[in-house]
Write a protein that holds these residues in place. Sequence first.
Motif: not given
Length: 251
Positions: A119-125, A133-136, A142-149, A205-209
């Motif tokens: 996958l690749r990284v999209g938006e990072v917050m 981060a959103e993965l695409e 949109l594929a999934t969501e991840i966290l970075v500690d 807006e709703a983002e579809a995963f």
Amino acid sequence: MPSRSRRTAAALAALALTGTLAAGYTTGDKTSGASLRPAAAQSSPSGNDCWRPGTSGDEWDDWDAWGPGMGPGMMGRDGCSWGPGMMGGHYWQRGNGTRVTTLDQARQRADAFADRLGLRVGEVMQFSKNFYAELETPGGKLATEILVDPADGDTGIEYGPAMMWNTDYGMHGSGRTQTPISPDQSQERAQQWLRDRGSYLTVGEAEAFPGYYTLHTLRDGKINGMLSVNASTGAVWPHTWHGTYIATSEH
């Protein structure tokens, strides 16, 4: 293993092994959270009493409400210990111990994790408790969501909806996504959910995963946090673990 890494591994693995829908909640305009800590479960995945009877989702940030085996430094207890080995290397990647303090650093950690899944990284917050981060997919879906500690760079699939509802990359993935609830309907459900709790927040807006939608919560038009809506059932799951919103980095 440093105590923070122990907590990270325990949090992610605990969610991987449980099928509960327990989570914290947002009341009014207040959002609480803790970095890479799980929602409390109702029963023990090992068959032992790893959680005290009566523990509810409201106690997800109270380590005293957890039974033996899930507190900091308690990873070694037989029958109540979980670590990255239980995750099969798919949902969690250990950091290098270096603090992550910027969006660029978080994107680097997210990139390393995304590569493993193709996958690749999209938006990072950036939030006060963690980076999100959103993965695409390579095609931009949109594929999934991840966290970075931020403490040590530990990176993993975000617990909550990404772990439990995602039909492609979650623990119960089937590859089949039923979406009787449209993006507009998920937005309406999320807004009503906030109103029912006396909140003055609005939703974006709703983002579809795969299997669910994620929406930003807004205060006066500015990002406050986020929540997700199950695309099949309409259930709402607030992301109570982020803390205060700080900044966003787009592609």
